[in-house]
Scaffold this motif. Sequence first.
Motif, short mmCIF file in Angstrom:
data_model
loop_
_atom_site.label_atom_id
_atom_site.label_comp_id
_atom_site.label_asym_id
_atom_site.label_seq_id
_atom_site.Cartn_x
_atom_site.Cartn_y
_atom_site.Cartn_z
N GLU A 135 -18.47 -26.53 10.13
CA GLU A 135 -18.30 -25.95 11.47
C GLU A 135 -19.04 -26.80 12.49
N SER A 159 -12.85 -31.51 7.60
CA SER A 159 -13.57 -30.26 7.92
C SER A 159 -12.60 -29.12 8.18
N LEU A 163 -12.26 -25.46 6.12
CA LEU A 163 -12.31 -24.16 6.80
C LEU A 163 -10.95 -23.48 6.88
#
Length: 502
Positions: A135, A159, A163
Motif C-alpha cells: 500500500e 503491488s 492487493l
Amino acid sequence: MRQLNQIHALLVKNPKPQVLNPWLGYLTNSSAPQNALFLYNQMLHHPTSHSHYTFTYALKACCLLHSPHKGQEIQAHVTKSGYISDTFIQNSLLHFYVILSDIVSATRVFDSIPVPDVVSWTSMISGLSKCGFVEEAIVKFMSMDVKPNSTTLVTVLSSCSTLRALKFGKAVHGHFLRNFQERNLILDNAVLDFYLRCGSLASARHLFVNMPKRDVVSWTSMVGGYAQRGFCEEAVKLFQQLLQGGEAEPNEATIVNVLSACSSICALSSGQQVHSYISTLRDLTANGNVGNALINMYVKCGNLEMAVSVFQSLEHKDIISWSTIICGLAMNGHGIHVLQLFSSMLVNGVSPDGVTFLGLLSACSHAGLVNQGLMFFNAMKKVYRIVPETQHYACLVDMYGRAGLLEEAEAFIKEMPTEADGPVWGALLNACKIYGNEEMVERIREGLRNSAGVSTGTYALLSNAYAKHDRWDDSNKVRDEMREMGLKAPPGRSWIEIGPSI
C-alpha cells in the motif's frame, strides 16, 4: 591471482580512474565479485585513482555478495569524502539497501536525496513492494513528481496484483497506453500478469490477443492463468495453439501449467501429447518439476502404469515426487503398494511431510488398515513433529467409518484438539449413511450447525441420510436451509477427449 597481480601492477604504474574503473566493472560482473572489492580497497590508498564510478561499482559488488557491512563502510567513506551528493552514488546506495531488504535505511537514503530522479523513485517503490509494504508503494507512486518509466509501472503493477487493486491497476495500464508511444513487451507482460492475478480473464484475454509481440512469458502467463482459474480446457487449447503457431518455445513453467490443466480435467490424451512433446526437447527433460507434474497428471488420469514409469525414471526423486506417487496410488486403491513405497522412501533418506502422511492415511482408509493408519498418525505427530491439519483428521474419521467403527470415529472427533469442521463431520456422516445410525446423524447435524467450512456436498449428504431413513421432512428442511444460505450444488460436468479436442 594472475589478474590481481596485473591490476596491482597497473595501480603502481598508472593509478588513474579511467584506467582502473573498467577493471573494477569487469571484476564486479565476474563470477568472483569479491575481487572487485579487493581492487576497490587498493584504489583507496591512491587519492587520484578513484571517481564516483568507483563507488557505484563497489556498491554493486556488495549487492551481489550481500555484504551489508562493506556497503555501510562505503557509505561512510563517500559521506566523508563528499561524493554522497552525487546522484549516481545516492541511487546505488538506495539500490544496495533495497537488495538487502533494509527498507528503513533505504527510506533514509531516499529522503536525503534533494531531487530524486526516476531511478530513485523506482528503487524506493520497488523496495517498499519487495518488503511487503504494498500500500505504501502505491502511495509513493502517486506522490511522484517525475514522469515514471516502464520499470516504475512494472513495479507498481506488482503491488496492485498483491492487493488485487483492479481499478487502480487499470488506471496504471491506461497511463501506459496514453503516455508511451511504443509498446513494451516487459510492461505488457506485467499488465497481463496483473489482470490474471486479479481474476479479470476477459481483460487479460483482450490484452493477450492484441499484444503486438508475445514471448514465452506471455503464453505461460495466459496458460497458467486459465488453469489456475478453472478454465482448463482453454488452457490446453491455448497450449496447442502455441505449438501449432510456433510463436515461442514452451519452457518448464509452460509445461507444468498445461500438465496441471490436463490433470484437473483428466485429459489423458492431451497429457500424453505434452509428454511426447517433452521428449523432443533437448533443454527440457522429464525431471524435477516437469517430472513431478507428469506423475501427477498420470495418477489423476488413472494411468498408474505410466505414473510409476515416470517416477522410476526420475534421476532425483524429491519429497514432491514421493508424495505425489504415494497419494496417487492411495487414491486409486493400492494401499499395500503405498506402504511398500513409503518404506523405500525412508530407505532413500527422504523425510515425509504432511502430504505424504495424507496419502498414507488415505491408503490405510481404503485398505481397511486401521491399526497401521493409527500408527502412521501417531508417528506423524510424535516422530516427525508434523501438526495434523483438517484433512488428516478427516482421513482418520473416514478410516474408522469405512471399517464400521462409528463409535470410535465419534470419540476421536471429541478428542480432537480443535473444533471439528465440515470435512471431518462429512466423513462421519458418510459412514453413517453406509452403516445406518440415525441417532449419530442427529448429533452430526448439531455439530454442523456450529462448524465452519461446511460444503454444499456435506449438507446434501445430510439430506440424503435423512431420506434413506424415510425422514423426508427433515431431508427437505436441510434443503431449505441450503437455499437460505445460498448454497447450491454445482451442475455436473464431464470431459470427453475426441482426438486432440476436449
